[in-house]
Design an enzyme around this catalytic site. Structure first.
Site, PDB file in Angstrom:
ATOM      1  N   TRP A  69       2.522   2.869  -0.575  1.00 27.26           N
ATOM      2  CA  TRP A  69       3.665   2.895   0.333  1.00 27.26           C
ATOM      3  C   TRP A  69       3.839   1.501   0.901  1.00 27.26           C
ATOM      4  O   TRP A  69       2.973   0.645   0.771  1.00 27.26           O
ATOM      5  CB  TRP A  69       3.483   3.932   1.444  1.00 27.26           C
ATOM      6  CG  TRP A  69       2.186   3.820   2.185  1.00 27.26           C
ATOM      7  CD1 TRP A  69       1.847   2.880   3.116  1.00 27.26           C
ATOM      8  CD2 TRP A  69       1.049   4.688   2.037  1.00 27.26           C
ATOM      9  NE1 TRP A  69       0.573   3.107   3.562  1.00 27.26           N
ATOM     10  CE2 TRP A  69       0.057   4.213   2.929  1.00 27.26           C
ATOM     11  CE3 TRP A  69       0.780   5.825   1.268  1.00 27.26           C
ATOM     12  CZ2 TRP A  69      -1.196   4.821   3.059  1.00 27.26           C
ATOM     13  CZ3 TRP A  69      -0.462   6.422   1.402  1.00 27.26           C
ATOM     14  CH2 TRP A  69      -1.434   5.930   2.280  1.00 27.26           C
TER      15      TRP A  69
ATOM     16  N   GLU B 157       6.703  -6.339   4.152  1.00 35.32           N
ATOM     17  CA  GLU B 157       7.169  -6.598   2.779  1.00 35.32           C
ATOM     18  C   GLU B 157       8.694  -6.556   2.744  1.00 35.32           C
ATOM     19  O   GLU B 157       9.349  -7.348   2.069  1.00 35.32           O
ATOM     20  CB  GLU B 157       6.629  -5.547   1.810  1.00 35.32           C
ATOM     21  CG  GLU B 157       5.121  -5.505   1.704  1.00 35.32           C
ATOM     22  CD  GLU B 157       4.681  -4.476   0.676  1.00 35.32           C
ATOM     23  OE1 GLU B 157       4.312  -3.356   1.090  1.00 35.32           O
ATOM     24  OE2 GLU B 157       4.726  -4.784  -0.527  1.00 35.32           O
TER      25      GLU B 157
ATOM     26  N   ARG C 210      -5.936  -0.717   0.265  1.00 36.50           N
ATOM     27  CA  ARG C 210      -6.855  -0.066  -0.662  1.00 36.50           C
ATOM     28  C   ARG C 210      -7.789   0.972  -0.062  1.00 36.50           C
ATOM     29  O   ARG C 210      -8.582   1.568  -0.781  1.00 36.50           O
ATOM     30  CB  ARG C 210      -7.693  -1.133  -1.386  1.00 36.50           C
ATOM     31  CG  ARG C 210      -6.903  -1.878  -2.411  1.00 36.50           C
ATOM     32  CD  ARG C 210      -7.739  -2.971  -3.042  1.00 36.50           C
ATOM     33  NE  ARG C 210      -7.659  -4.233  -2.317  1.00 36.50           N
ATOM     34  CZ  ARG C 210      -8.491  -5.248  -2.477  1.00 36.50           C
ATOM     35  NH1 ARG C 210      -9.496  -5.124  -3.315  1.00 36.50           N
ATOM     36  NH2 ARG C 210      -8.340  -6.369  -1.796  1.00 36.50           N
TER      37      ARG C 210
ATOM     38  N   CYS D 254      -3.999  -6.515  -2.724  1.00 34.63           N
ATOM     39  CA  CYS D 254      -3.507  -5.319  -2.034  1.00 34.63           C
ATOM     40  C   CYS D 254      -4.285  -5.067  -0.754  1.00 34.63           C
ATOM     41  O   CYS D 254      -5.507  -4.925  -0.766  1.00 34.63           O
ATOM     42  CB  CYS D 254      -3.602  -4.108  -2.964  1.00 34.63           C
ATOM     43  SG  CYS D 254      -3.155  -2.554  -2.158  1.00 34.63           S
TER      44      CYS D 254
HETATM   45  N1  ARG Z   1       6.268  -6.420  -2.087  1.00 38.51           N
HETATM   46  C1  ARG Z   1       6.909  -5.575  -3.041  1.00 38.51           C
HETATM   47  C2  ARG Z   1       8.274  -5.165  -2.514  1.00 38.51           C
HETATM   48  O1  ARG Z   1       8.637  -5.535  -1.443  1.00 38.51           O
HETATM   49  C3  ARG Z   1       6.083  -4.352  -3.339  1.00 38.51           C
HETATM   50  C4  ARG Z   1       4.657  -4.631  -3.776  1.00 38.51           C
HETATM   51  C5  ARG Z   1       3.766  -3.414  -3.670  1.00 38.51           C
HETATM   52  N2  ARG Z   1       3.682  -2.967  -2.304  1.00 38.51           N
HETATM   53  C6  ARG Z   1       3.015  -1.877  -1.873  1.00 38.51           C
HETATM   54  N3  ARG Z   1       3.062  -1.596  -0.622  1.00 38.51           N
HETATM   55  N4  ARG Z   1       2.379  -1.100  -2.716  1.00 38.51           N
HETATM   56  O2  ARG Z   1       9.006  -4.431  -3.107  1.00 38.51           O
END
Ligand code: ARG
Length: 392
Positions: free
Chosen positions: A236, A241, A67, A64
């Site tokens: 968030w 991602e 953090r 992560c």
């Molecule tokens: N990568 C994942 C997604 O696209 C989420 C993983 C957790 N990500 C976070 N920012 N807490 O759905």
């Protein structure tokens, strides 16, 4: 299985050390958990221990990048909730607390701890909010291919998906008494952002959207020898991602070919870097749209700088910061971010959030007992090819 007393004691000492508890209090607590383990085979955390353990599990999450704010985690102690409908209702309440009208808050909801027979409650979904994926008879698919397995399972249980590209999957909850049950996520608890681009009007016509809250729900929270197999948590999003992995991976929504065409790029050769160019535009759209909707999202430049601040702070506190380079470095423009240019600590301390093989299978709609080792995941449907870095 009795609780590992050594691990329990290490955790209680760590809690006392970091929270500044006195020697007397520590001695009394150690004596109490020894007695409880001797009598019952296990022990229960105090609410304060639980909150501390959950925060440290986040702090220890090597994959992560977000953090820096680990101490701000809100811990919802729901260890008394066991009925499937109540578990689902608490998950929806979790989403409301996390969404907070768009100003996202990191939250974890902790359900009953595992006992001698295993987990009293399990959530099969990998996230509280994920999109269904449907295979079309004529070939091809609609929705998120990552959702194939769970979509099939939900259908077997009686859920009827609308067949769209962004149908939110129902929550699938397992308890000993009731087996598997599904619960539709109330639409009002699912904040979504329709995607548009700051300079390309046609982008909105692609009909893309994404949900605001990434809430992982299949990882096991391990604190002091105790396992909480159902403990959904969220932070968030970082834009990449969604904009790189979810939308542009070729085994996910795979939107680059269409975006490249609409941009009028020369797609005849990889060397024109049309993919790279299109990727930037998709990611601009994600950040722009979340900003316009007033929904918290990080960009990879800012989040990388924050992460290195976190590493510094941890070192100042006398702790090494466990981190996995291959997850921390963003999936685009890696070398432009400072997190690329260094190595990280490779020890993996606890408390932590752990992903079990069984949980990974369940999230693909497959019970561990049904799984044939070496066989395809989710009952043999869909692309059986998930990269090792699939969660980021
Ligand atoms: N990568 C994942 C997604 O696209 C989420 C993983 C957790 N990500 C976070 N920012 N807490 O759905």
């Amino acid at each position: 299985m009795t609780t590992d007393q050594g691990e329990a004691e290490r955790f209680v000492r760590q809690f006392a050390g970091e929270s500044g508890a006195g020697d007397d209090a520590l001695r009394a607590r150690l004596a109490a958990i020894r007695r409880e383990i001797a009598e019952t085979g296990s022990y229960r955390h105090t609410p304060e221990e639980l909150a501390f353990g959950a925060k440290v599990a986040w702090r220890n999450s090597a994959r992560c990048i977000g953090r820096l704010y680990w101490q701000s985690l809100r811990v919802r102690d729901r260890r008394h909730v066991t009925a499937p409908a109540d578990v689902a209702a608490e998950c929806f309440a979790h989403l409301r607390a996390a969404t907070n009208g768009g100003r996202l808050r990191p939250v974890v909801t902790v359900f009953p701890q595992d006992d001698a027979e295993g987990p009293p409650v399990l959530i099969w979904n990998e996230q509280l909010i994920r999109y269904a994926g449907y295979l079309r008879c004529e070939g091809g698919c609609t929705g998120d291919p990552r959702g194939f397995g769970l979509t099939q399972l939900a259908s077997k249980l009686g859920w009827e998906g609308a067949g769209g590209r962004f149908d939110v999957l129902p929550l699938i909850v397992q308890t000993r008494e009731h087996g598997l049950q599904w619960f539709g996520v109330p639409p009002e608890d699912v904040l979504e952002v329709p995607l548009s681009h700051p300079a390309l009007p046609w982008f909105a016509d692609l009909g893309l959207r994404w949900h605001a809250v990434p809430a992982i729900s299949h990882m096991r929270l391990r604190i002091g020898g105790i396992s909480y197999s159902a403990a959904p948590f969220n932070g968030w999003y970082m834009g990449t991602e969604i904009g790189v992995r979810n939308l542009c991976d070729s085994d996910r929504y795979d939107v680059l070919p269409e975006v490249g065409r609409r941009l009028g790029l020369d797609t005849s050769s990889a060397r024109t870097l049309w993919r790279d160019q299109a990727l930037v535009e998709v990611n601009r759209a994600v950040l722009h749209s979340f900003d316009a909707a007033g929904v918290t999202i990080a960009d990879h430049h800012t989040e990388s700088a924050r992460f290195l601040r976190h590493v510094d702070r941890e070192e100042t506190a006398g702790r090494a910061c466990p981190a996995d380079w291959s997850w921390i470095v963003p999936p685009m423009s890696g070398g432009l971010t400072p997190v690329y240019h260094r190595y990280y600590d490779e020890h993996r301390p606890r408390p932590d959030f752990h992903l079990d093989d069984g949980a990974r299978l369940r999230a693909q709609g497959v019970a561990e007992e049904e799984h044939r080792p070496g066989g395809p995941p989710y009952g043999g449907v869909g692309p059986a090819r998930w990269a090792s870095r699939t969660g980021g």
